[in-house]
Design a protein around this motif. Structure first.
Motif, mmCIF file in Angstrom:
data_model
loop_
_atom_site.group_PDB
_atom_site.id
_atom_site.type_symbol
_atom_site.label_atom_id
_atom_site.label_comp_id
_atom_site.label_asym_id
_atom_site.label_seq_id
_atom_site.Cartn_x
_atom_site.Cartn_y
_atom_site.Cartn_z
ATOM 1 N N GLU A 102 0.843 -1.184 0.000
ATOM 2 C CA GLU A 102 0.000 0.000 0.000
ATOM 3 C C GLU A 102 0.885 1.243 0.000
ATOM 4 N N SER A 103 0.427 2.269 -0.695
ATOM 5 C CA SER A 103 1.160 3.531 -0.726
ATOM 6 C C SER A 103 0.422 4.561 0.114
ATOM 7 N N TYR A 104 1.188 5.389 0.774
ATOM 8 C CA TYR A 104 0.616 6.406 1.630
ATOM 9 C C TYR A 104 1.206 7.760 1.262
ATOM 10 N N THR A 105 0.355 8.773 1.295
ATOM 11 C CA THR A 105 0.816 10.126 1.040
ATOM 12 C C THR A 105 0.391 11.011 2.199
ATOM 13 N N ALA A 106 1.269 11.894 2.575
ATOM 14 C CA ALA A 106 0.965 12.808 3.665
ATOM 15 C C ALA A 106 0.202 14.006 3.119
ATOM 16 N N SER A 107 -0.856 14.380 3.786
ATOM 17 C CA SER A 107 -1.647 15.531 3.362
ATOM 18 C C SER A 107 -1.520 16.636 4.394
ATOM 19 N N THR A 108 -1.526 17.880 3.913
ATOM 20 C CA THR A 108 -1.412 19.031 4.788
ATOM 21 C C THR A 108 -2.811 19.498 5.163
ATOM 22 N N GLY A 109 -3.102 19.519 6.458
ATOM 23 C CA GLY A 109 -4.421 19.928 6.923
ATOM 24 C C GLY A 109 -4.473 21.410 7.256
ATOM 25 N N PRO A 110 -5.683 21.986 7.299
ATOM 26 C CA PRO A 110 -5.834 23.409 7.633
ATOM 27 C C PRO A 110 -5.221 23.780 8.974
ATOM 28 N N GLU A 111 -5.349 22.885 9.972
ATOM 29 C CA GLU A 111 -4.809 23.198 11.301
ATOM 30 C C GLU A 111 -3.309 23.417 11.257
ATOM 31 N N THR A 112 -2.628 22.567 10.505
ATOM 32 C CA THR A 112 -1.174 22.697 10.393
ATOM 33 C C THR A 112 -0.795 24.016 9.730
ATOM 34 N N LEU A 113 -1.534 24.402 8.707
ATOM 35 C CA LEU A 113 -1.234 25.639 7.985
ATOM 36 C C LEU A 113 -1.536 26.869 8.837
ATOM 37 N N VAL A 114 -2.593 26.796 9.594
ATOM 38 C CA VAL A 114 -2.923 27.915 10.484
ATOM 39 C C VAL A 114 -1.830 28.099 11.530
ATOM 40 N N LEU A 115 -1.339 26.992 12.059
ATOM 41 C CA LEU A 115 -0.252 27.080 13.042
ATOM 42 C C LEU A 115 1.018 27.615 12.403
ATOM 43 N N GLY A 116 1.254 27.310 11.112
ATOM 44 C CA GLY A 116 2.428 27.852 10.424
ATOM 45 C C GLY A 116 2.347 29.367 10.323
ATOM 46 N N GLY A 117 1.178 29.850 9.883
ATOM 47 C CA GLY A 117 0.883 31.280 9.960
ATOM 48 C C GLY A 117 1.563 32.190 8.958
ATOM 49 N N THR A 118 2.219 31.664 7.920
ATOM 50 C CA THR A 118 2.930 32.522 6.967
ATOM 51 C C THR A 118 2.096 32.744 5.707
ATOM 52 N N ASN A 119 2.581 33.654 4.849
ATOM 53 C CA ASN A 119 1.897 33.894 3.579
ATOM 54 C C ASN A 119 1.895 32.651 2.687
ATOM 55 N N HIS A 120 2.961 31.859 2.749
ATOM 56 C CA HIS A 120 3.001 30.612 1.977
ATOM 57 C C HIS A 120 1.992 29.606 2.545
ATOM 58 N N ASP A 121 1.807 29.601 3.865
ATOM 59 C CA ASP A 121 0.802 28.731 4.464
ATOM 60 C C ASP A 121 -0.602 29.146 4.029
ATOM 61 N N TRP A 122 -0.844 30.464 3.914
ATOM 62 C CA TRP A 122 -2.168 30.921 3.482
ATOM 63 C C TRP A 122 -2.438 30.510 2.036
ATOM 64 N N ALA A 123 -1.430 30.616 1.177
ATOM 65 C CA ALA A 123 -1.589 30.194 -0.219
ATOM 66 C C ALA A 123 -1.937 28.708 -0.289
#
Length: 250
Positions: A102-123
Motif C-alpha cells: 500500500e502507498s501512503y501520502t501525507a496531506s497538509t491539513g488546515p490546522e497545520t497551515l494555520v499554526l504555520g501562519g505565513t503567507n506561503h501557508d495561506w496560499a
C-alpha cells in the motif's frame, strides 16, 4: 528272639541319645538319624541357594538386543536431525509472487497551515480549501498574486490577502474577513464557483505551469487593471512572512 530285638532296640536308642548329647541336639529330637539330619540340612542349603539366585537375577540389569531394521534406522535419523536447521528447496521453475504494498501520502491539513501562519501557508490553505493540488507552481502563482494585491510586508491586510469581494462585505475588494482562515475559504469558493474564473481554476487544477495560471488571472475580471496584462506582475520568489497570531484568530 523278642528279647534280642528289645536289646537291639534299646542299644540303638542309647546310641542315639549319646550322639545327641555329643552334637548338642535336644533330647526330644534325638530320635532323628544322622542321615536324615544331613538330608534336611542339604534341603535348607538348596533353598537358600535358590533364593539367592532369584535375588541376583532381580537386581541385575536387563540386557536387550539392540533393534535393527529399516524402521529403526528411519527413527534414529529423525531423532538425530530433530534440532537441525530445516532447509526448503525451491524448484527452479517456481516464480516469485508479486507483493502488493500500500502507498501512503501525507496531506497538509488546515490546522497545520494555520499554526504555520505565513503567507506561503495561506496560499496552501486556499489550495486545500478549493481541492487544488499543492504544487510548487500553484504556491508560487498565489503568493505572487498576494504580493500584487497587498505587498509582502502587509499581506494579511483586513485578513483579505487577495482583496476578494466575495463574502467580505466590499464589492470592490476592500472588505474584510474575521480571520485569515475565513478569507481563504472565500477565495477558494470564488475560484471554484464563479464562472468568471474558470481559466484560473483550470490552471490551478493542472498545477504545473505558474506562468499559464498567471496569464489567466490577468485576463480575468478579478482586477480592473488586469495587472497591466502582466507588466505589473513580478515573478521573483516571494519571501516568507508570518502574520500576527490575531489575524489567524489565535
Amino acid at each position: 528272639m523278642r528279647q534280642h530285638r528289645r536289646t537291639n532296640t534299646g542299644e540303638r536308642r542309647a546310641a542315639r541319645t549319646r550322639e545327641a548329647a555329643t552334637f548338642g541336639v535336644p533330647a526330644k529330637r534325638a530320635g532323628i538319624s544322622p542321615r536324615r539330619r544331613l538330608r534336611r540340612a542339604g534341603g535348607v542349603l538348596a533353598a537358600s541357594a535358590i533364593f539367592a539366585l532369584v535375588g541376583t537375577v532381580a537386581l541385575a540389569p536387563l540386557h536387550t538386543t539392540a533393534p535393527s531394521g529399516p524402521a529403526f534406522a528411519e527413527a534414529s535419523a529423525a531423532e538425530a536431525n530433530r534440532d537441525a536447521v530445516q532447509r526448503v528447496t525451491i524448484a527452479g521453475a517456481a516464480k516469485q509472487q508479486a507483493v502488493s504494498r500500500e502507498s501512503y501520502t501525507a496531506s497538509t491539513g488546515p490546522e497545520t497551515l494555520v499554526l504555520g501562519g505565513t503567507n506561503h501557508d495561506w496560499a496552501k490553505l486556499v489550495l486545500v480549501e478549493g481541492g487544488f493540488p499543492i504544487t510548487d507552481a500553484n504556491v508560487a502563482v498565489i503568493t505572487e498574486w498576494m504580493r500584487e494585491e497587498n505587498g509582502p510586508d502587509n499581506w494579511w491586510n483586513r485578513n483579505n490577502p487577495l482583496n476578494n469581494g466575495n463574502g467580505s462585505g466590499g464589492g470592490s475588494g476592500l472588505g474584510s474577513y474575521e480571520t485569515l482562515q475565513v478569507g481563504a475559504v472565500y477565495a477558494a469558493d470564488s475560484l471554484r464557483r464563479l464562472s468568471f474564473y474558470d481559466a484560473i481554476e483550470a490552471g490551478l487544477d493542472a498545477g504545473t505551469d505558474a506562468g499559464a495560471t498567471a496569464a489567466a488571472i490577468w485576463a480575468s475580471p478579478w482586477a480592473t487593471s488586469h495587472y497591466g496584462n502582466g507588466a505589473h506582475w513580478t515573478t521573483s520568489p516571494v519571501p516568507v512572512v508570518e502574520a500576527p497570531a490575531a489575524a489567524w484568530g489565535r
